[in-house]
Design an enzyme around this catalytic site. Structure first.
Site, PDB file in Angstrom:
ATOM      1  N   HIS A 239     -13.537 -14.150  35.937  1.00  0.00           N
ATOM      2  CA  HIS A 239     -12.961 -15.444  35.555  1.00  0.00           C
ATOM      3  C   HIS A 239     -12.878 -15.579  34.027  1.00  0.00           C
ATOM      4  O   HIS A 239     -11.820 -15.879  33.474  1.00  0.00           O
ATOM      5  CB  HIS A 239     -13.844 -16.541  36.161  1.00  0.00           C
ATOM      6  N   GLU A 240     -14.017 -15.337  33.370  1.00  0.00           N
ATOM      7  CA  GLU A 240     -14.065 -15.536  31.921  1.00  0.00           C
ATOM      8  C   GLU A 240     -13.239 -14.491  31.170  1.00  0.00           C
ATOM      9  O   GLU A 240     -12.680 -14.780  30.106  1.00  0.00           O
ATOM     10  CB  GLU A 240     -15.511 -15.501  31.426  1.00  0.00           C
TER      11      GLU A 240
ATOM     12  N   HIS B 184      -9.815 -15.627  30.749  1.00  0.00           N
ATOM     13  CA  HIS B 184      -9.681 -16.591  29.648  1.00  0.00           C
ATOM     14  C   HIS B 184      -9.537 -15.864  28.309  1.00  0.00           C
ATOM     15  O   HIS B 184      -8.728 -16.253  27.462  1.00  0.00           O
ATOM     16  CB  HIS B 184     -10.907 -17.508  29.588  1.00  0.00           C
TER      17      HIS B 184
ATOM     18  N   GLU C 182      -7.049 -22.230  34.031  1.00  0.00           N
ATOM     19  CA  GLU C 182      -8.072 -22.189  35.079  1.00  0.00           C
ATOM     20  C   GLU C 182      -7.505 -21.648  36.395  1.00  0.00           C
ATOM     21  O   GLU C 182      -8.196 -20.922  37.124  1.00  0.00           O
ATOM     22  CB  GLU C 182      -8.677 -23.580  35.291  1.00  0.00           C
TER      23      GLU C 182
END
Length: 612
Positions: A239-240, A243, A265
């Site tokens: 997930h990160e 980003h 997101e």
């Protein structure tokens, strides 16, 4: 950043629509009677503005589900206003040749989300891989845990995320992603954070780490010390890392604004799903769907905006909507995961990037606002084909219909907000906002077929039989793949041929009626009737206490002498076992080894003689 529970969230062709819209949009006038049910959608892409929906509904029932607490929500540290010349530049690969041997300990700036300030902590280098250096503050994790985190990131997460979303930045010139493991929440506070990305680390600010860095919690989000569960940390890293890639592509490479939070997101949760699919075939983010179905605050059924990230409200609802929207986008565009990079590569950092994609692959005349309304139709109707569903993908069939619970007049809807309302009264549509649309669903068949009832299925079965609604289509899936599909007759009976399935695998069997409604699936676990293979026993002498060998992974191996059991042990993930006996055995004794699997199937015996 991923955070537990609620808290501060920072952060070719034109395809013909396969069936017409549920009904015509109701035109504005002096007054109108809106039949039940009706979708009311604010198609404005501006979530900062609200518009009047001009109606009144009474008597709607809303069943609240149990509270679901998500264990790995994301946060992005708030980025201060930065001049363009303060953003660090990517260094060329030539710089890698001059990089010195990495230091084994250093200080890192971290952000305290409880006190909203920055401070430094010490960390030690615990893993060095091709793509990552993994650091730890404290001693929460074992050497095996740290090695697994680093290895999975290097070998699985890094290639998946870069292939799907693009390349990361390289502002420090070492070509590595640093991962810092520490107790982010400090063991206190309601908001337990599982991880975060700080865009300030890619700037020249004084409390920047001036490097590519992901922060992963080694505290409460992983469980108690000595009983760490790494599954949450692994999806958090995927997930990160999205980003970080997203920031590099939009800000450093394209030199555009950061991507809107709801889109960023949605893509980060797509990264989670892609990783989960790699590890667990066909797995969706079920907790996001569960929260959509049963959010305790009822904010979703009350009109939560897709495009407005509600930092001070129910941000869990935002996560659910963003996740489902990007999965809907992927399915409708028909480009698979490749559509995500097209959104990132688009010159726009807002909803226009979505509009460019849907006009390329779905309909060249459709607007983003209209597509948001189609998305809300899909959530409610969930048809297996066309624009108003998720094309029967396993996992998305569990999405529930959500209706608005109101005791008085409508609230205003933010741009991107929508509700499905029932039992409407007469409303004055002339006073509604210009972007608000009413679409009557009354003419659409909303009744889902009954859940199929299937008979017993074993690992020797070559067909599945059962009953459901008459003249329905029955679909059998496993791991997201369709195994069989066929229609029932007037009696509702079905028998569909399938290939033999592995014992303990799970089948989802659901029915679709003529209107495209899909009911709840009957979940069937395939009975395991196949015994394990005969174990292999290595040389065993009268001087040894442990019998070693190989058998089916996860099986239980028993060593016997006649009818007496001398000892047992469970095999490893690779099938190795070591059974320790209470005492040494006499040379010439005839022993036997059996393997029993989790379904109590017993193998043939492996007989062996105790040697001198």
């Amino acid at each position: 950043m991923k955070k537990i529970n609620s808290g501060i969230i920072l952060l070719l062709t034109f395809l013909m629509i396969l069936f017409p819209a549920p009904s015509a949009v109701l035109a504005a006038g002096s007054a109108a009677t809106v039949s039940h049910p009706v979708l009311i959608s604010n198609e404005s892409p501006n979530g900062n503005l609200s518009e009047n929906v001009a109606g009144y509904i009474a008597g709607v029932q809303h069943v609240a589900g149990e509270k679901i607490v998500r264990g790995d929500l994301d946060q992005i540290r708030p980025q201060r206003k930065i001049n363009r010349n303060e953003i660090l530049k990517n260094k060329s690969d030539v710089a890698l040749k001059t990089v010195q041997k990495p230091i084994t300990s250093r200080k890192f700036w971290i952000y305290d989300f409880n006190n909203y300030n920055s401070r430094q902590i010490n960390a030690t280098l615990k893993y060095q891989g091709q793509h990552t250096n993994l650091w730890e503050n404290g001693n929460e994790l074992s050497a095996a845990d740290l090695d697994k985190l680093g290895t999975v990131f290097d070998q699985t997460i890094y290639p998946l995320d870069t292939q799907t979303f693009g390349s990361p930045s390289n502002v420090d010139g070492d070509g590595k992603i640093n991962i810092l493991c520490y107790d982010i929440s400090g063991g206190s506070g309601e908001a337990l954070t599982a991880g975060y990305f700080d865009p300030n680390d890619l700037t020249a600010m004084p409390d920047s780490n001036h490097s590519e860095l992901l922060y992963i919690d080694s505290g409460a989000s992983m469980g108690d010390a000595g009983h760490k569960d790494l599954s949450n940390a692994l999806t958090t890293m995927a997930h990160e890392f999205q980003h970080l890639i997203n920031y590099n592509q939009k800000v450093l490479v394209q030199k555009h604004q950061e991507m809107d939070t709801w889109m960023n997101e949605g893509l980060a949760m797509a990264a989670e799903q892609i990783y989960s699919e790699k590890i667990h075939s066909g797995q969706v983010l079920q907790d996001r769907i569960d929260y959509y179905n049963d959010d305790p605050s009822a904010s979703i059924s009350s009109g939560q905006s897709l495009v407005y990230w509600d930092y001070a409200g129910d941000d869990l609802a935002n996560y659910s909507l963003s996740y489902l929207f990007f999965q809907y986008l992927r399915i409708q565009c028909g480009q698979g995961n490749a559509v995500y990079k097209q959104v990132i590569d688009d010159p726009h950092s807002n909803y226009l990037a979505i509009q460019d994609v849907i006009q390329r692959y779905i309909n060249p005349k459709i607007t983003f606002g209209e597509f948001m309304t189609d998305f809300r139709f899909a959530l409610y109707l969930n048809k297996r084909s066309g624009l108003y569903g998720f094309h029967g993908e396993a996992g998305f069939q569990s999405i529930k219909k959500r209706v608005y619970n109101v005791k008085s007049g409508f609230p205003k809807l933010r741009g991107g907000g929508a509700i499905v309302a029932a039992n409407s009264a007469s409303v004055n549509l002339a006073t509604k906002g210009v972007d608000v649309t009413y679409t009557n669903l009354a003419s659409t068949d909303q009744t889902v077929p009954a859940r199929p009832l299937a008979g017993r299925v074993t690992d020797k079965s070559q067909a599945v039989s059962g009953t459901t609604e008459a003249n329905a289509t029955v679909i059998i899936t496993s791991g997201g793949k369709i195994l069989a599909e066929g229609r029932t007759g007037a009696s509702g009976w079905f028998t569909l041929p399938i290939k033999k399935q592995k014992g303990n695998s799970v089948l989802d069997i659901f029915a679709e009626d003529a209107a495209g409604n899909v009911g709840t699936s009957d979940v069937v676990r395939v009975a395991d009737l196949t015994p394990p293979a005969r174990p292999t026993v290595y040389h065993f002498s009268n001087r040894q206490l442990s019998v070693t060998g190989k058998a089916e992974p996860g099986s239980r191996v028993m060593i016997t002498l006649g009818k007496k059991t001398l000892g047992s042990a469970t095999t490893s993930s690779k099938g190795y076992f070591s059974v320790r006996l209470a005492k040494k055995q006499q040379a010439g004794e005839h022993l036997a080894a059996y393997a029993t699997d989790q379904s109590a199937n017993r193998s043939a015996a492996c007989y062996f003689i105790v040697t001198r």
